[in-house]
Design an enzyme around this catalytic site. Structure first.
Site, PDB file in Angstrom:
ATOM      1  N   GLY A  22       0.817  -1.221   0.000  1.00  0.00           N
ATOM      2  CA  GLY A  22       0.000   0.000   0.000  1.00  0.00           C
ATOM      3  C   GLY A  22       0.848   1.267   0.000  1.00  0.00           C
ATOM      4  O   GLY A  22       1.968   1.271   0.512  1.00  0.00           O
ATOM      5  N   ARG A  48       1.300  -5.856  -4.934  1.00  0.00           N
ATOM      6  CA  ARG A  48       1.343  -6.766  -3.790  1.00  0.00           C
ATOM      7  C   ARG A  48       1.807  -8.177  -4.162  1.00  0.00           C
ATOM      8  O   ARG A  48       1.564  -9.123  -3.420  1.00  0.00           O
ATOM      9  CB  ARG A  48      -0.039  -6.827  -3.129  1.00  0.00           C
ATOM     10  CG  ARG A  48      -0.490  -5.531  -2.457  1.00  0.00           C
ATOM     11  CD  ARG A  48      -1.622  -5.763  -1.491  1.00  0.00           C
ATOM     12  NE  ARG A  48      -2.158  -4.529  -0.943  1.00  0.00           N
ATOM     13  CZ  ARG A  48      -1.671  -3.898   0.120  1.00  0.00           C
ATOM     14  NH1 ARG A  48      -0.620  -4.384   0.742  1.00  0.00           N
ATOM     15  NH2 ARG A  48      -2.226  -2.787   0.554  1.00  0.00           N
ATOM     16  N   ASP A  78       5.784  -8.002   5.591  1.00  0.00           N
ATOM     17  CA  ASP A  78       5.878  -9.152   4.684  1.00  0.00           C
ATOM     18  C   ASP A  78       6.910  -8.914   3.580  1.00  0.00           C
ATOM     19  O   ASP A  78       7.692  -9.798   3.249  1.00  0.00           O
ATOM     20  CB  ASP A  78       4.517  -9.448   4.046  1.00  0.00           C
ATOM     21  CG  ASP A  78       3.558 -10.094   5.040  1.00  0.00           C
ATOM     22  OD1 ASP A  78       4.049 -10.808   5.943  1.00  0.00           O
ATOM     23  OD2 ASP A  78       2.341  -9.872   4.944  1.00  0.00           O
ATOM     24  N   LYS A 129       8.282   0.697   5.435  1.00  0.00           N
ATOM     25  CA  LYS A 129       7.132   1.479   4.982  1.00  0.00           C
ATOM     26  C   LYS A 129       5.832   0.900   5.494  1.00  0.00           C
ATOM     27  O   LYS A 129       5.703  -0.317   5.535  1.00  0.00           O
ATOM     28  CB  LYS A 129       7.127   1.471   3.447  1.00  0.00           C
ATOM     29  CG  LYS A 129       5.893   2.010   2.813  1.00  0.00           C
ATOM     30  CD  LYS A 129       5.194   1.037   1.859  1.00  0.00           C
ATOM     31  CE  LYS A 129       4.472  -0.091   2.536  1.00  0.00           C
ATOM     32  NZ  LYS A 129       3.513  -0.809   1.696  1.00  0.00           N
ATOM     33  N   THR A 130       4.899   1.660   5.883  1.00  0.00           N
ATOM     34  CA  THR A 130       3.473   1.353   6.023  1.00  0.00           C
ATOM     35  C   THR A 130       2.809   2.405   6.910  1.00  0.00           C
ATOM     36  O   THR A 130       3.328   2.738   7.983  1.00  0.00           O
ATOM     37  CB  THR A 130       3.145  -0.054   6.574  1.00  0.00           C
ATOM     38  OG1 THR A 130       1.724  -0.149   6.683  1.00  0.00           O
ATOM     39  CG2 THR A 130       3.755  -0.401   7.924  1.00  0.00           C
ATOM     40  N   ASP A 157       0.299   1.863   8.479  1.00  0.00           N
ATOM     41  CA  ASP A 157      -0.331   1.142   9.590  1.00  0.00           C
ATOM     42  C   ASP A 157       0.467   1.238  10.894  1.00  0.00           C
ATOM     43  O   ASP A 157      -0.083   1.002  11.973  1.00  0.00           O
ATOM     44  CB  ASP A 157      -0.510  -0.345   9.238  1.00  0.00           C
ATOM     45  CG  ASP A 157      -1.387  -0.545   8.016  1.00  0.00           C
ATOM     46  OD1 ASP A 157      -2.002   0.439   7.566  1.00  0.00           O
ATOM     47  OD2 ASP A 157      -1.453  -1.675   7.512  1.00  0.00           O
TER      48      ASP A 157
HETATM   49  P1  FBP Z   1       0.569  -2.006   3.637  1.00  0.00           P
HETATM   50  O1  FBP Z   1       0.617  -2.910   4.823  1.00  0.00           O
HETATM   51  O2  FBP Z   1       0.916  -2.679   2.386  1.00  0.00           O
HETATM   52  O3  FBP Z   1       1.378  -0.761   3.859  1.00  0.00           O
HETATM   53  O4  FBP Z   1      -0.957  -1.569   3.460  1.00  0.00           O
HETATM   54  C1  FBP Z   1      -1.543  -0.498   4.062  1.00  0.00           C
HETATM   55  C2  FBP Z   1      -3.026  -0.437   3.818  1.00  0.00           C
HETATM   56  O5  FBP Z   1      -3.340   0.916   3.544  1.00  0.00           O
HETATM   57  C3  FBP Z   1      -3.880  -0.971   4.969  1.00  0.00           C
HETATM   58  O6  FBP Z   1      -4.037  -0.006   5.986  1.00  0.00           O
HETATM   59  C4  FBP Z   1      -5.169  -1.304   4.275  1.00  0.00           C
HETATM   60  O7  FBP Z   1      -5.927  -2.258   4.969  1.00  0.00           O
HETATM   61  C5  FBP Z   1      -4.687  -1.853   2.964  1.00  0.00           C
HETATM   62  O8  FBP Z   1      -3.445  -1.219   2.703  1.00  0.00           O
HETATM   63  C6  FBP Z   1      -5.634  -1.599   1.833  1.00  0.00           C
HETATM   64  O9  FBP Z   1      -5.201  -2.288   0.720  1.00  0.00           O
HETATM   65  P2  FBP Z   1      -5.505  -1.883  -0.775  1.00  0.00           P
HETATM   66  O10 FBP Z   1      -4.548  -0.795  -1.120  1.00  0.00           O
HETATM   67  O11 FBP Z   1      -5.172  -3.111  -1.521  1.00  0.00           O
HETATM   68  O12 FBP Z   1      -6.910  -1.446  -0.862  1.00  0.00           O
END
Ligand code: FBP
Length: 554
Positions: free
Chosen positions: A83, A147, A178, A204-205, A207
């Site tokens: 993400g 992803r 991951d 990165k994230t 979250d």
């Molecule tokens: P990452 O763990 O890859 O940084 O994802 C963050 C995130 O924004 C989460 O908070 C959310 O649940 C998910 O990606 C949403 O995924 P998508 O971009 O596939 O809709």
């Protein structure tokens, strides 16, 4: 084609990110003691014989040019994984500038669309012209993200092919837990193969769940939380002015509740649910509903029929009975062609009901149809339900509303309940990075180049001491194996980086716990954080998150 830009975009292009002192001149690498993984040492050591036990590295100001400038040129490939998170472009800018500083003939290649770009040999050279367009900007659009999981040897071998063709000495993977786990597996494989390709990760994230002793925060968390907190503050001011709505606000963050918690610390809502607490207290969905209803009733008794409720995106998975149901659905729907072939929601609902255990079936049937359907939507590449698509805020509104009607019938509630639902997620993931994220990310990119120049592999670039002014920041590298343990994934024990959920004994949660009764009651305690500021006094523009400050007090 020239891109049209806002005045702020123009101004940000010229912003020079601040860096730790060690990165501003000549650098020397100082190695610490050998390391161990956080748990399961014997197993991790056996799986990573070449990258296990490496020392932590600190970058310090160097007296001589050292590895700073070399006659040899080398090329680097970069991948954005998962993400979006504000600041990703600055990691790439830092990498580029670091490479140029070492030797202006060095080249940076970007693999497009995430890890699949490496496998499919889809790449672009990132020249100065391209890089300059993306300095201090949000988004991952410079090369795109994806992803795809990098975990099979044929994928790794495709990587070798393209790296050898382009003269790439190192791959930098910018990703979450991951992706960095996979970076470590790749580093180990390339060492075993002795193909001379190094692999470096970057944390990165938005979250905030890639966090440990060495990673104080993942990048993007700061900007995303500040963006959501601004919106929550604006809503609270509206609620406090109109005095007629309860706002139920779901916040992104996947499993962990770090984002909801940080936003609560910044804005002081009436209620903030924390999934980790719900799980620890073994709460049911009804318990959660009753908790919210109790605050609504108390405020209504004081004549206040408005308020705010923050809901972490992953809440539903932390309610024990829901977790069992979701797990059953994950197993049931994995590669289930029979289910996919069914036409219409009703047929799918019937099919699912017949396959669940009695307890899960009862729970599934009790859910509003829309939510039950969302639980059966496509899984992510890791087989998990995509929590960003489950409208928990609507589920809670519906259930709270029913509960209030019961209380009203029993004469225990006399208020008026009008609700509005919100979901803040994508609004914050690509915001223009705050000064903190712009500085932090650029420093991470510069740090990665130093690790590459020194021949390191299997490391994550890290910058620590982040709650202090940038002059006190400490850049370095941390062996990825050090962050690993063994976990059950898709039916097998696998080595993975430990995910950091909200700790109920941690300072940020304890602060919430200590103050939430006060925030819930009739004396409105809302804070209105306002928009991220990029220019102005440092106490307005350069503040780290409350989480970081509480976890790392002066
Ligand atoms: P990452 O763990 O890859 O940084 O994802 C963050 C995130 O924004 C989460 O908070 C959310 O649940 C998910 O990606 C949403 O995924 P998508 O971009 O596939 O809709």
């Amino acid at each position: 084609m020239t891109m049209l830009k806002s005045p702020l975009q123009e101004a940000r292009q010229a912003y020079q990110p601040k860096m730790p002192v060690a990165l501003t001149g000549n650098v020397q690498l100082v190695e610490g003691q050998a390391t161990e993984s956080v748990a399961d040492q014997e197993q991790i050591k056996a799986l990573f014989p070449n990258t296990y036990g490496m020392p932590v590295i600190t970058l310090e100001p160097g007296a001589s040019a050292g590895n700073q400038q070399t006659a040899d040129t080398f090329n680097v490939g970069v991948i954005l994984s998962g993400g979006q998170a504000p600041g990703g472009h600055n990691v790439i800018c830092g990498l580029f500038d670091g490479l140029q500083r070492i030797n202006p003939n060095n080249k940076l290649y970007g693999f497009k669309g995430g890890p699949s770009g490496l496998i499919e040999h889809d790449y672009v050279e990132l020249t100065a012209k391209v890089i300059d367009e993306y300095r201090n900007t949000g988004g991952f659009d410079i090369i795109g993200s994806g992803r795809t999981k990098l975990e099979e040897t044929w994928q790794f071998d495709k990587g070798i092919e393209i790296c050898q063709k382009l003269g790439i000495k190192a791959i930098v993977i910018i990703g979450g837990d991951d992706s960095n786990t996979n970076a470590c597996v790749l580093a180990e494989y390339y060492l075993q193969k002795q193909c001379g390709i190094q692999v470096i990760g970057c944390p990165k994230t938005i979250d905030g769940d890639l966090k440990n002793e060495f990673i104080e925060t993942s990048f993007g968390f700061d900007t995303a939380c500040k963006t959501y907190s601004e919106l929550i503050g604006n809503i609270q001011r509206d609620a406090n002015s109109a005095c007629k709505y309860w706002h139920f606000i779901r916040l992104m963050g996947r499993s962990a509740s770090h984002i909801a918690l940080e936003c609560a610390l910044q804005s002081q809502p009436n209620v903030c649910l924390i999934s980790e607490e719900v799980e620890a207290k073994n709460m049911t969905l009804n318990d959660v509903v009753n908790q919210i209803a109790a605050v609504i009733v108390a405020r209504a008794n004081a004549g206040l029929n408005f308020g705010t409720v923050l809901i972490p995106e992953g809440l539903i998975e932390f309610i024990p009975a829901m977790r069992v149901l979701i797990q059953e659905l994950n197993d049931l729907l994995a590669n289930n062609e029979e289910f996919t072939a069914l036409e219409g929601d009703d047929a799918k609902r019937e099919y699912v009901k017949n396959m669940l255990t009695p307890a899960s079936c009862e729970l599934y049937r009790s859910l509003p149809k829309g939510i039950a359907r969302q639980l059966t939507l496509d899984r992510d590449p890791h087989g998990n339900v995509m929590v960003s698509q489950i409208e928990t805020e609507k589920l809670l509104i519906e259930m709270v509303s029913k509960r209030l009607a019961q209380l009203k019938a029993a004469g225990e509630y006399k208020g008026k309940f009008s609700s509005i639902n919100h979901f803040f997620g994508y609004e914050g993931r690509c915001a223009i990075p705050s000064n903190f994220d712009a500085d932090y990310c650029y420093s991470l990119g510069m740090t990665a180049t130093q690790l590459i120049a020194a021949g390191k592999t299997g490391y994550m670039a890290v910058v620590r001491n982040l709650a202090q002014p940038h002059t006190e920041w400490i850049a370095g590298g941390c062996p990825i194996t050090m962050m690993m343990n063994m976990e059950h994934r898709n039916g097998k024990m696998k080595p993975v980086i430990q995910k950091a959920l909200v700790r109920l004994d941690g300072a940020p949660f304890l602060f919430l716990e200590q103050h939430r009764a006060e925030w819930a009651d009739a004396n409105t305690s809302y804070i209105y954080p306002g928009p991220i500021q990029y220019y102005g006094p440092t106490e307005v523009c350069d503040q780290p998150t409350k989480t970081l400050k509480l976890e790392h007090p002066m």
